[in-house]
Structure formats: structure tokens, C-alpha cells
Design a protein around this motif. Structure first.
Motif, PDB file in Angstrom:
ATOM      1  N   PHE A  20       3.466   0.303  -7.702  1.00 37.82           N
ATOM      2  CA  PHE A  20       3.040   0.740  -6.378  1.00 37.82           C
ATOM      3  C   PHE A  20       1.561   1.085  -6.386  1.00 37.82           C
ATOM      4  O   PHE A  20       0.935   1.197  -7.446  1.00 37.82           O
ATOM      5  N   SER A  21       1.031   1.258  -5.208  1.00 39.29           N
ATOM      6  CA  SER A  21      -0.385   1.586  -5.069  1.00 39.29           C
ATOM      7  C   SER A  21      -0.543   2.745  -4.101  1.00 39.29           C
ATOM      8  O   SER A  21      -0.101   2.660  -2.946  1.00 39.29           O
ATOM      9  N   GLY A  22      -1.111   3.830  -4.581  1.00 37.27           N
ATOM     10  CA  GLY A  22      -1.424   4.961  -3.715  1.00 37.27           C
ATOM     11  C   GLY A  22      -0.301   5.958  -3.597  1.00 37.27           C
ATOM     12  O   GLY A  22      -0.379   7.066  -4.099  1.00 37.27           O
ATOM     13  N   ASN A  23       0.779   5.579  -2.897  1.00 34.10           N
ATOM     14  CA  ASN A  23       1.896   6.497  -2.719  1.00 34.10           C
ATOM     15  C   ASN A  23       3.199   5.735  -2.708  1.00 34.10           C
ATOM     16  O   ASN A  23       3.219   4.526  -2.490  1.00 34.10           O
TER      17      ASN A  23
ATOM     18  N   LEU B  52       0.604  18.144  -1.820  1.00 33.48           N
ATOM     19  CA  LEU B  52      -0.286  17.449  -2.739  1.00 33.48           C
ATOM     20  C   LEU B  52      -0.269  15.947  -2.528  1.00 33.48           C
ATOM     21  O   LEU B  52      -1.284  15.276  -2.675  1.00 33.48           O
ATOM     22  N   THR B  53       0.886  15.402  -2.196  1.00 30.37           N
ATOM     23  CA  THR B  53       1.008  13.956  -2.081  1.00 30.37           C
ATOM     24  C   THR B  53       0.829  13.469  -0.662  1.00 30.37           C
ATOM     25  O   THR B  53       0.787  12.263  -0.419  1.00 30.37           O
ATOM     26  N   GLY B  54       0.786  14.370   0.285  1.00 30.38           N
ATOM     27  CA  GLY B  54       0.614  13.947   1.660  1.00 30.38           C
ATOM     28  C   GLY B  54       1.905  13.490   2.297  1.00 30.38           C
ATOM     29  O   GLY B  54       1.901  12.729   3.260  1.00 30.38           O
ATOM     30  N   GLY B  55       3.043  13.961   1.786  1.00 24.65           N
ATOM     31  CA  GLY B  55       4.322  13.652   2.408  1.00 24.65           C
ATOM     32  C   GLY B  55       4.906  12.355   1.910  1.00 24.65           C
ATOM     33  O   GLY B  55       4.521  11.816   0.880  1.00 24.65           O
ATOM     34  N   ASN B  56       5.841  11.803   2.678  1.00 26.19           N
ATOM     35  CA  ASN B  56       6.562  10.611   2.267  1.00 26.19           C
ATOM     36  C   ASN B  56       5.703   9.364   2.378  1.00 26.19           C
ATOM     37  O   ASN B  56       4.847   9.246   3.251  1.00 26.19           O
ATOM     38  N   GLY B  57       5.947   8.422   1.490  1.00 29.90           N
ATOM     39  CA  GLY B  57       5.282   7.135   1.594  1.00 29.90           C
ATOM     40  C   GLY B  57       5.923   6.293   2.674  1.00 29.90           C
ATOM     41  O   GLY B  57       6.994   6.595   3.196  1.00 29.90           O
ATOM     42  N   GLY B  58       5.277   5.200   3.022  1.00 25.27           N
ATOM     43  CA  GLY B  58       5.843   4.314   4.025  1.00 25.27           C
ATOM     44  C   GLY B  58       6.905   3.425   3.425  1.00 25.27           C
ATOM     45  O   GLY B  58       7.225   3.516   2.252  1.00 25.27           O
TER      46      GLY B  58
ATOM     47  N   GLY C 152       0.788  -1.226   0.000  1.00 25.00           N
ATOM     48  CA  GLY C 152       0.000   0.000   0.000  1.00 25.00           C
ATOM     49  C   GLY C 152       0.813   1.265   0.000  1.00 25.00           C
ATOM     50  O   GLY C 152       0.337   2.326   0.387  1.00 25.00           O
ATOM     51  N   GLY C 153       2.073   1.213  -0.433  1.00 26.12           N
ATOM     52  CA  GLY C 153       2.857   2.440  -0.514  1.00 26.12           C
ATOM     53  C   GLY C 153       4.314   2.165  -0.323  1.00 26.12           C
ATOM     54  O   GLY C 153       4.764   1.040  -0.315  1.00 26.12           O
ATOM     55  N   GLY C 154       5.078   3.214  -0.145  1.00 21.74           N
ATOM     56  CA  GLY C 154       6.515   3.102   0.011  1.00 21.74           C
ATOM     57  C   GLY C 154       7.195   3.036  -1.321  1.00 21.74           C
ATOM     58  O   GLY C 154       6.681   3.499  -2.316  1.00 21.74           O
ATOM     59  N   GLY C 155       8.390   2.451  -1.378  1.00 20.63           N
ATOM     60  CA  GLY C 155       9.084   2.342  -2.643  1.00 20.63           C
ATOM     61  C   GLY C 155      10.527   1.978  -2.445  1.00 20.63           C
ATOM     62  O   GLY C 155      11.023   1.916  -1.333  1.00 20.63           O
ATOM     63  N   GLY C 156      11.214   1.745  -3.558  1.00 21.50           N
ATOM     64  CA  GLY C 156      12.580   1.257  -3.489  1.00 21.50           C
ATOM     65  C   GLY C 156      13.603   2.312  -3.199  1.00 21.50           C
ATOM     66  O   GLY C 156      14.736   1.994  -2.889  1.00 21.50           O
ATOM     67  N   GLY C 157      13.258   3.605  -3.329  1.00 25.68           N
ATOM     68  CA  GLY C 157      14.272   4.631  -3.226  1.00 25.68           C
ATOM     69  C   GLY C 157      14.691   4.976  -1.834  1.00 25.68           C
ATOM     70  O   GLY C 157      15.852   5.220  -1.551  1.00 25.68           O
ATOM     71  N   GLY C 158      13.736   5.046  -0.907  1.00 26.31           N
ATOM     72  CA  GLY C 158      14.054   5.430   0.452  1.00 26.31           C
ATOM     73  C   GLY C 158      14.371   6.899   0.551  1.00 26.31           C
ATOM     74  O   GLY C 158      14.329   7.651  -0.407  1.00 26.31           O
ATOM     75  N   GLY C 159      14.684   7.331   1.773  1.00 30.48           N
ATOM     76  CA  GLY C 159      15.057   8.722   1.976  1.00 30.48           C
ATOM     77  C   GLY C 159      13.863   9.623   2.083  1.00 30.48           C
ATOM     78  O   GLY C 159      12.725   9.234   1.875  1.00 30.48           O
ATOM     79  N   GLY C 160      14.120  10.886   2.399  1.00 31.20           N
ATOM     80  CA  GLY C 160      13.056  11.853   2.556  1.00 31.20           C
ATOM     81  C   GLY C 160      12.677  12.472   1.242  1.00 31.20           C
ATOM     82  O   GLY C 160      13.079  12.028   0.179  1.00 31.20           O
ATOM     83  N   LEU C 161      11.909  13.544   1.327  1.00 32.96           N
ATOM     84  CA  LEU C 161      11.470  14.235   0.123  1.00 32.96           C
ATOM     85  C   LEU C 161      12.670  14.840  -0.572  1.00 32.96           C
ATOM     86  O   LEU C 161      13.360  15.696  -0.042  1.00 32.96           O
ATOM     87  N   GLY C 162      12.943  14.388  -1.783  1.00 35.28           N
ATOM     88  CA  GLY C 162      14.102  14.871  -2.517  1.00 35.28           C
ATOM     89  C   GLY C 162      13.837  16.174  -3.226  1.00 35.28           C
ATOM     90  O   GLY C 162      12.735  16.720  -3.195  1.00 35.28           O
ATOM     91  N   ASN C 163      14.845  16.701  -3.894  1.00 31.29           N
ATOM     92  CA  ASN C 163      14.685  17.882  -4.723  1.00 31.29           C
ATOM     93  C   ASN C 163      13.756  17.548  -5.877  1.00 31.29           C
ATOM     94  O   ASN C 163      13.988  16.598  -6.610  1.00 31.29           O
TER      95      ASN C 163
END
Length: 319
Positions: free
Chosen positions: A137-140, A74-80, A21-32
Motif C-alpha cells: 500500500f501507499s500512504g494509508n 496519528l493516522t488521520g482515520g480510516n483509509g479509503g 493511494g490507500g485503502g486495503g483488503g481488510g475493510g471495516g472501521g477502526l478496529g481494536n
């Protein structure tokens, strides 16, 4: 579009995180945010608002930060943190026969074909293609380029060298953009994003700044990725998979027409007119007009030669 029923599919080129239901392979916080824009940005509604923010804030480093803040809102911040679970794909997507009946398996086959093509093509020109995954991915999703949602649309992130797509985007392509949801339309979108991966490997992405406009580096990058997608399409019915079997048996005129229709529906002028304020502002172009996108996909499709895709060449007619 028809796949070879005997060809074996390789699901290891996909990271399926939809069950988490979210997250992703990149990790880290909100990038540039510019990291995502240079990688190809997104095609969804959020991306349109992001590009508008770049225009408002002038595309400077400060503007990028402000636009990045907008992305967070808009995106609601970082994914899990995502969990990759390919079990369903591995069970369902074994051969091209599965790709002919299952849309997810069709995308696996397309990804296999695109990467096999660029592996051979770049080796023939004395360079090395590095395979990379597509994250379903799904959602975020949380990436090396920042947080995004399904509304961002498919994108390539150069920071983690991954392609990201929420497959519900293809429904949005039909309902919001008025395009089609055909199998080869999906293939065109993925081939475009993998074109950005090729650009990143070749260092082409480094030529692009934050400026927008009809002849900007951003537009040139996007048009070249469209051309690269066309180059792959030219060779698609001859590209073998890992087992030596050609993956795609047939592309029809209807398939090509569907891809060209989609290219037109995601042109900057079409988006501004139908999904934006109703007026065309060329100064805000970041992906190219509908006519340009169709032209450069057709250029690659007709010639099948990546060297004909040099949109950065001095004096080149972008269309």
C-alpha cells in the motif's frame, strides 16, 4: 542474496494497492488496536507512539480504546477503499531474473519462498498452512485491525490474516532507525510478519494479552516470530516455488549480518534510546531488546527447527 533466474514467480500472493493511494483488503472501521498489536504491531514511528500510549493508559481495555483513539489521530482515520492492480507486477515480475534486478520482484520471490516453506513444514507436522497475501500500500490503509499509515511499519493483521507493508518503510528503516536497506533485510522483515501468520494459524497469538514488559506475552510473540524468520532463512536456499525450481540460490554472511543489524535496530531498548525519550524502560517492552531479537533470529537460523522457537515454554531463557 541471489535468486534463481529460472524460477517462476507468483504475483498472486501480493495485492498491489499502491496505484489507488490507500485503502486495503481488510475493510471495516477502526478496529481494536490490540488486534494489530497481537498480530505483530508495526515497526514505524507511529507504532512507537502507540506503545507509549499503552504504557500511559495501563494496557487495560479502557487503555486500548484510548490508544485506539490516538491511532486515529496519528493516522488521520480510516483509509479509503483500495483497488488491487497487479498488472505492473505481473508484467515485471515473471522470473527470478527479475527478482535479481527489481526490488518489488525480489519481495514477490521472498513471499513465494516463505509461504512454500511453511506449507511443507506445517504439512510435515500434521497441520495445514493457509496461504495469505501481502498488501503493498501507499500512504494509508484500512485493515481488519484498524487504519494505519506507512509510518506504522509492516504488520500482520490477524483479523483479516493479511500482511501489510508500505515499501517506503524500508527507506525509513535506513534513515530513521539507522539500519540497512539490503534485500535480505527486507526478506527478514517479511519473514517475521509471516511468522505472525503461522502463530495465528497455530493459536499461539491467543496467549497474548495487552501487558508489556521484558517477559510479557507480547515480547514472547515477537521473539518467536523472529525465530520463525530465522528458521525460514535456514532453509531458504532449498525451498522450491510453484514450478519446482528453488527460488533463492544463495545467502551470504553479509546477508545474515544485515538481518541481524536490522533486528538490533528495531529492539525496544534501541528504539527507546535513539527514537524515544533517551532512557530504557523495560516495563514498556513489547517487541524485545536488540540482544533478544538477534538471539532468537539466530536460534532459528542455526537450528532450522520451529520447535526450538518455543518462547512461551516455562523457564525458557529469553535472553
Amino acid at each position: 542474496m541471489r535468486f534463481n533466474s529460472k524460477a517462476r514467480l507468483d504475483t498472486s500472493q501480493v495485492q498491489d494497492t499502491r496505484s489507488s493511494g490507500g485503502g486495503g483488503g481488510g475493510g471495516g472501521g477502526l478496529g481494536n488496536l490490540s488486534g494489530m498489536a497481537k498480530g505483530g504491531g508495526g515497526l514505524g514511528i507511529v507504532a512507537i507512539l502507540i506503545f507509549a500510549a499503552f504504557q500511559i493508559f495501563g494496557g487495560s481495555s479502557g487503555g486500548g480504546a484510548a490508544a485506539g483513539g490516538l491511532l486515529t489521530q496519528l493516522t488521520g482515520g480510516n483509509g479509503g477503499n483500495a483497488t488491487v492492480d497487479n498488472a505492473k507486477l505481473e508484467q515485471s515480475c515473471k522470473t527470478g531474473a527479475d527478482a535479481n534486478t527489481d526490488p518489488d520482484c525480489a519481495l514477490v520471490a521472498v513471499i513465494n519462498s516463505i509461504q512454500a516453506f511453511w506449507t511443507d513444514e506445517m504439512a510435515g507436522s500434521g497441520t495445514t498452512y493457509q496461504e495469505t497475501d501481502t498488501v503493498f500500500f501507499s500512504g494509508n490503509v484500512n485493515t481488519g485491525c484498524g487504519a494505519a499509515t506507512s509510518a506504522t511499519g509492516p504488520f500482520y493483521c490477524p483479523a483479516d490474516q493479511l500482511v501489510y507493508v508500505d515499501l517506503t518503510f524500508f527507506n525509513e528503516l535506513a534513515t530513521q532507525f539507522g539500519a540497512n536497506d539490503a534485500v535480505f533485510t527486507r526478506a527478514y522483515v517479511l519473514a517475521h510478519e509471516y511468522g505472525h501468520h503461522v502463530q495465528n494459524l497455530l493459536g499461539t497469538s491467543d496467549k497474548v494479552g495487552t501487558a508489556t514488559g521484558p517477559t510479557s506475552g507480547s515480547v514472547r510473540l515477537e521473539l518467536q516470530a523472529d525465530c520463525y524468520a530465522g528458521v525460514w532463512a535456514n532453509h531458504a536456499t532449498t525451498v522450491p516455488g510453484a514450478d519446482g525450481q528453488v527460488l533463492i540460490e544463495d545467502l551470504t554472511d553479509t546477508d545474515i549480518a544485515n538481518a541481524l543489524d536490522a533486528a538490533a535496530k528495531i529492539g525496544d531498548d534501541y528504539i527507546q534510546t535513539h527514537l524515544g525519550g533517551g532512557q530504557v524502560n523495560e516495563a514498556a517492552f513489547s517487541h524485545g531488546s536488540s540482544a533478544q531479537r538477534k538471539k532468537w533470529f539466530t536460534e532459528g537460523l542455526t537450528n532450522g527447527d520451529p520447535t526450538r522457537c518455543d518462547t512461551f515454554k516455562t523457564g525458557v531463557n529469553l535472553g
